[in-house]
Write an enzyme that holds these catalytic residues in place. Sequence first.
Site, PDB file in Angstrom:
ATOM      1  NE  ARG A 108      -8.840  22.088  10.544  1.00 41.71           N
ATOM      2  CZ  ARG A 108      -8.680  23.147  11.333  1.00 41.71           C
ATOM      3  NH1 ARG A 108      -9.574  24.114  11.331  1.00 41.71           N
ATOM      4  NH2 ARG A 108      -7.637  23.229  12.121  1.00 41.71           N
ATOM      5  CE  LYS A 111     -10.655   3.865  -4.510  1.00 43.58           C
ATOM      6  NZ  LYS A 111     -10.139   2.595  -5.072  1.00 43.58           N
ATOM      7  CD  GLU A 168      -9.723   1.576 -15.486  1.00 41.01           C
ATOM      8  OE1 GLU A 168     -10.589   0.953 -14.840  1.00 41.01           O
ATOM      9  OE2 GLU A 168      -8.567   1.779 -15.067  1.00 41.01           O
ATOM     10  CE  LYS A 179     -15.247   4.859  -9.564  1.00 40.16           C
ATOM     11  NZ  LYS A 179     -13.903   5.287  -9.867  1.00 40.16           N
ATOM     12  CD  GLU A 188     -11.018  -0.166  -2.793  1.00 36.83           C
ATOM     13  OE1 GLU A 188     -11.179   0.821  -3.546  1.00 36.83           O
ATOM     14  OE2 GLU A 188      -9.995  -0.832  -2.768  1.00 36.83           O
ATOM     15  NE  ARG A 238     -14.305   3.376  -4.991  1.00 38.08           N
ATOM     16  CZ  ARG A 238     -14.402   4.690  -4.972  1.00 38.08           C
ATOM     17  NH1 ARG A 238     -15.114   5.277  -4.033  1.00 38.08           N
ATOM     18  NH2 ARG A 238     -13.793   5.439  -5.871  1.00 38.08           N
ATOM     19  CG  ASN A 279      -9.244  -2.005  -6.854  1.00 34.64           C
ATOM     20  OD1 ASN A 279      -9.229  -0.909  -7.405  1.00 34.64           O
ATOM     21  ND2 ASN A 279      -9.365  -2.142  -5.538  1.00 34.64           N
ATOM     22  CG  HIS A 312      -6.813  -1.801 -11.072  1.00 35.68           C
ATOM     23  ND1 HIS A 312      -7.841  -2.162 -11.919  1.00 35.68           N
ATOM     24  CD2 HIS A 312      -6.727  -0.453 -11.153  1.00 35.68           C
ATOM     25  CE1 HIS A 312      -8.344  -1.071 -12.476  1.00 35.68           C
ATOM     26  NE2 HIS A 312      -7.679  -0.023 -12.035  1.00 35.68           N
ATOM     27  CG  HIS A 357       0.620  -2.337  -8.527  1.00 34.41           C
ATOM     28  ND1 HIS A 357       0.537  -1.011  -8.166  1.00 34.41           N
ATOM     29  CD2 HIS A 357       1.700  -2.843  -7.877  1.00 34.41           C
ATOM     30  CE1 HIS A 357       1.518  -0.732  -7.330  1.00 34.41           C
ATOM     31  NE2 HIS A 357       2.235  -1.822  -7.130  1.00 34.41           N
ATOM     32  CG  HIS A 382      -3.920   2.999 -14.696  1.00 32.70           C
ATOM     33  ND1 HIS A 382      -3.472   2.140 -13.716  1.00 32.70           N
ATOM     34  CD2 HIS A 382      -5.261   3.096 -14.518  1.00 32.70           C
ATOM     35  CE1 HIS A 382      -4.498   1.742 -12.979  1.00 32.70           C
ATOM     36  NE2 HIS A 382      -5.590   2.306 -13.448  1.00 32.70           N
TER      37      HIS A 382
END
Length: 367
Positions: free
Chosen positions: A121, A143, A185, A227, A237, A242, A246, A249, A253, A267
């Site tokens: 956990r 993330k 980035e 960041k 987010e 946040r 993106n 992105h 994507h 990426h």
Amino acid sequence: MTIVPVSLGERSYQVRIEPGLLDRAGEALLPYATKRPFVVVMDANVAQAQWPRLAASLEAAGLKAEPIVLPAGEPTKSWAQLEALTDRLIELGVERKDHIIALGGGVIGDLVGFAASIVKRGCSFIQIPTTLLSQVDSSVGGKTAINSRAGKNLIGAFYQPALVLIDPNTLDTLGVRDTRAGYAEVVKYGLIDDFDFFEWCETNGSKLMAGDAEARSHAIAKSVAAKAGIVAEDERETSGRRALLNLGHTFGHALEAEMGFSDKLLHGEGVAAGMALAFAYSARRGECSSQDAMRVSAHLRAVGLPTGLKEAGVDASGATLVEHMLHDKKMSGGTLPFLLARGIGQTYLAKDVDLADVEAFLEEQRG
Ligand code: GLY
């Protein structure tokens, strides 16, 4: 050493950045030691390129380690590898207070972070990122994820590390294409809300790419600080802050999906083309000057990054690309939020974007 705090109440942690830090990591890790050895997870490439340095510094500090080596590459972010890793962690008797170390790029960081979030956990974990992309982005902010059959990063958790150690010298062994992809980035932080940093990138980007130590350290520290500030404001987010991370992105994507999320378009390359498209689209909507949009493309192109469909190797219709966007995990309530810009350093979250208009724009870009 540069220390950037990530301020998240009881989940706060430090990002420490220093050339050569990997050789002194043992010392930095002493306060995190428990009675059990540090489990260090890495891929087969990092096991050759970086692990000997970390192993030597742990030994010098009198710390024991248990290495786990996984296959290199995106397919490692899978249920199968997660199961194998969690089985091994349990077999090794890892306890909640132990700090599992992720040594490597985004794949290892994402997988280990997610494994740490579910074993018993929740065990503690430490990120030691070794690629530019993971140093300026994925190792910070919590993330974590694996990929599902339906798409990338669809299974995961927000789970913060206890510490991030960044040694820019690990980039010495990184190939030029991966360095460039990570650099996209870096530029992103300037484009989001820091015009001065974008100008710094224009002046210093090529130096950084050529391995200039000072430029590299500065870019990493600036990116991590940017960041950390955003994550501290909007960890999960939810407020929209946040989501600024993106930028590029959504378009990216669609391009990555069209290329099958493969090495054909990394990426960071997708993000670079996506940022150029986001600025071009903002200019088309009359929100950003075309000079700014051209300036963004010019810089990305100057360092060898793709800035459009053709350069990204994509020959798909606007309709196909919009269809890919509809499978983006950022879809919310049937709409897709877009990151657009009013200028360089003035990115904002647009919720009124008409997908038919995006389709027409992409069709124009194709021609
Ligand atoms: N890479 C985007 C984020 O961490 O939010």
